[in-house]
Design an enzyme around this catalytic site. Structure first.
Site, PDB file in Angstrom:
ATOM      1  N   ALA A 133      30.724   6.391 -27.745  1.00 45.10           N
ATOM      2  CA  ALA A 133      30.064   7.692 -27.897  1.00 45.10           C
ATOM      3  C   ALA A 133      28.959   7.564 -28.929  1.00 45.10           C
ATOM      4  O   ALA A 133      29.116   7.949 -30.080  1.00 45.10           O
ATOM      5  CB  ALA A 133      31.064   8.764 -28.312  1.00 45.10           C
ATOM      6  N   GLY A 134      27.854   6.959 -28.496  1.00 47.07           N
ATOM      7  CA  GLY A 134      26.701   6.818 -29.380  1.00 47.07           C
ATOM      8  C   GLY A 134      25.747   7.977 -29.147  1.00 47.07           C
ATOM      9  O   GLY A 134      25.822   9.014 -29.801  1.00 47.07           O
ATOM     10  N   SER A 135      24.864   7.818 -28.161  1.00 44.45           N
ATOM     11  CA  SER A 135      23.960   8.918 -27.828  1.00 44.45           C
ATOM     12  C   SER A 135      24.719  10.099 -27.223  1.00 44.45           C
ATOM     13  O   SER A 135      24.333  11.253 -27.397  1.00 44.45           O
ATOM     14  CB  SER A 135      22.886   8.426 -26.842  1.00 44.45           C
ATOM     15  OG  SER A 135      22.098   7.405 -27.426  1.00 44.45           O
ATOM     16  N   ILE A 160      28.921   3.323 -39.564  1.00 43.33           N
ATOM     17  CA  ILE A 160      28.962   4.268 -40.678  1.00 43.33           C
ATOM     18  C   ILE A 160      28.252   3.659 -41.885  1.00 43.33           C
ATOM     19  O   ILE A 160      28.728   2.679 -42.474  1.00 43.33           O
ATOM     20  CB  ILE A 160      30.400   4.675 -41.024  1.00 43.33           C
ATOM     21  CG1 ILE A 160      31.140   5.114 -39.753  1.00 43.33           C
ATOM     22  CG2 ILE A 160      30.387   5.762 -42.085  1.00 43.33           C
ATOM     23  CD1 ILE A 160      30.445   6.209 -38.963  1.00 43.33           C
ATOM     24  N   ARG A 272      -6.663 -13.942 -49.985  1.00 42.54           N
ATOM     25  CA  ARG A 272      -6.662 -15.099 -49.092  1.00 42.54           C
ATOM     26  C   ARG A 272      -8.080 -15.403 -48.608  1.00 42.54           C
ATOM     27  O   ARG A 272      -8.787 -14.525 -48.112  1.00 42.54           O
ATOM     28  CB  ARG A 272      -5.754 -14.804 -47.889  1.00 42.54           C
ATOM     29  CG  ARG A 272      -5.784 -15.831 -46.776  1.00 42.54           C
ATOM     30  CD  ARG A 272      -5.145 -17.140 -47.180  1.00 42.54           C
ATOM     31  NE  ARG A 272      -4.930 -17.999 -46.007  1.00 42.54           N
ATOM     32  CZ  ARG A 272      -4.615 -19.272 -46.086  1.00 42.54           C
ATOM     33  NH1 ARG A 272      -4.471 -19.851 -47.272  1.00 42.54           N
ATOM     34  NH2 ARG A 272      -4.428 -19.986 -44.989  1.00 42.54           N
ATOM     35  N   GLY A 345       1.467 -17.535 -41.264  1.00 33.66           N
ATOM     36  CA  GLY A 345       2.723 -18.255 -41.494  1.00 33.66           C
ATOM     37  C   GLY A 345       3.483 -17.744 -42.702  1.00 33.66           C
ATOM     38  O   GLY A 345       4.720 -17.722 -42.713  1.00 33.66           O
ATOM     39  N   GLU A 368      20.430   7.644 -36.302  1.00 34.22           N
ATOM     40  CA  GLU A 368      20.262   9.102 -36.200  1.00 34.22           C
ATOM     41  C   GLU A 368      19.619   9.507 -34.869  1.00 34.22           C
ATOM     42  O   GLU A 368      18.852  10.461 -34.781  1.00 34.22           O
ATOM     43  CB  GLU A 368      19.506   9.666 -37.399  1.00 34.22           C
ATOM     44  CG  GLU A 368      20.299   9.470 -38.688  1.00 34.22           C
ATOM     45  CD  GLU A 368      20.016  10.515 -39.735  1.00 34.22           C
ATOM     46  OE1 GLU A 368      19.555  11.617 -39.397  1.00 34.22           O
ATOM     47  OE2 GLU A 368      20.278  10.221 -40.920  1.00 34.22           O
TER      48      GLU A 368
END
Length: 384
Positions: A133-135, A160, A272, A345, A368
């Site tokens: 049960a994520g989304s 969590i 640089r 690099g 979230e």
């Protein structure tokens, strides 16, 4: 206030940004690489944030906090994330964990927990997601059954943030398995030392390595009845209202990461030299920098607008919170990737912080609510 002043930070917000930036550069930045390298909690950052009362600035003065508004809280999170994304999760997750209490908790619940967080004696985490049960949060399986004056929790929570470091957890659980989908979930406060409660070993992650991410386990975890947050059955509504507010802070975190990457890239290209001149003098490099800065400022403005709407609890907060989080996190991923490219690099090595920032930025597109889910949230608001 004139219309023009609406587009300028107040003197108080500007002073706050300067204060947090100074603290972050002095007390947090020196430890950021080691925190990432050793995947350890940033205790130096936690101590510094508590000493300056930046660890949970959103908690009101009536509960012993500094009462920072939503924009000020975003500024704190942004400036910490600029040097260390993992450390910015201290104020961000304290807000995430306590927002359900602030939105729906009884006076007793607020008075019991918020002052402790405000004075830096405890942290609060948030338990909503599960393995399956994520989304689809409404399909959660963790249950809480009533037993006299107590509740008994069984199940698990996944992903969590700051688990193991927090003393308290706002946990969503099904209280009526046969009830209507989405209307059968309730919110509870679980203590780290409650019997039947345990956590897993931390996940091994791509980024934000200084912020432990664990599973929570509830094995007939018995808690007092007065740990309920809001009404029975209102848990999912509370959870979604919480995310409307806290997605804004993830947008702020993403802006901070992106700003840190741009700052480092700017410093590098001015020093640089190739073909006898600083690479900042080449038009191709200048176009990249201009695009990075333009998108960053657009993301920041979106976060600021969403923060203002969060403070007012505007009816269109769902759209703006999702939009700010989505755009800012996509922008952070793009800017950190381009910053690594600008260093060539060197950007790919741990001698510079850009590769860490690129790894840290990725999670802002995921937690979230993934950015695909954010687009669903926005579309639903548009189609209402």
């Amino acid at each position: 206030m004139s219309d023009f002043e609406l587009y300028r930070l107040s003197d108080e917000h500007t002073a706050l940004r300067e204060a947090v930036r100074e603290l972050a550069e002095d007390k947090i930045a020196p430890h950021a690489a080691d925190v990432d390298e050793r995947s350890r909690f940033p205790h130096e950052a936690y101590d510094a944030l508590r000493a300056a009362e930046f660890h949970a600035p959103h908690i009101g003065e009536e509960h012993g906090g500094v009462g920072a508004d939503a924009l000020a809280t975003c500024i704190v999170i942004e400036e910490v994330a600029r040097v260390c994304a993992a450390s910015s999760l201290i104020p961000a997750v304290n807000k995430l964990g306590t927002t359900p209490l602030m939105l729906a908790g009884s006076a007793d619940v607020k008075n019991r927990y918020l002052p402790e967080v405000a004075r830096g004696a405890a942290m609060f985490s948030y338990g909503l997601s599960e393995r399956e049960a994520g989304s689809d949060t409404a399909s959660m399986r963790t249950q809480a059954r009533s037993d006299g004056d107590e509740w008994v929790l069984s199940g698990q929570k996944t992903w969590i943030t700051n688990a193991g470091q927090s003393q308290y957890y706002t946990v969503m659980a099904v209280t009526d398995p046969d009830g209507p989908r989405g209307g059968n979930v309730s919110a509870f406060v679980v203590h780290a030392d409650d019997p039947g409660f345990s956590i897993s070993e931390p996940e091994r992650k791509l980024g934000i390595k200084g912020s432990p991410t664990c599973e929570l386990y509830f094995d007939e975890c018995r808690i007092p009845g007065d740990r309920l947050v809001g009404d029975v059955g209102a848990g999912l509504k509370i959870a979604l209202r919480t995310l409307d507010h806290t997605r804004v802070t993830i947008g702020a975190q993403a802006v901070g990461i992106a700003q840190g990457a741009l700052d480092n890239a700017l410093a590098y290209v001015k020093e640089r030299k190739q073909f006898g001149q600083a690479i900042a003098d080449f038009q191709g490099i200048q176009f990249m920098l201009a695009d990075m800065a333009m998108k960053l400022e657009a993301a920041r403005q979106m976060v600021h607008v969403a923060a203002a709407k969060s403070e007012r609890e505007d009816s269109d907060l769902s759209f703006f919170g999702a939009a700010a989080k989505c755009y800012a996190s996509d922008t952070a991923m793009e800017i950190t990737t381009d910053a690594v490219q600008l260093l060539g690099g060197y950007g790919y090595t741990r001698d510079f912080p850009l590769e860490r920032m690129m790894r840290d930025a990725k999670i802002t597109q995921i937690y979230e609510g993934t950015n695909q889910v954010q687009r669903l949230v926005m579309a639903r608001q548009l189609l209402k």
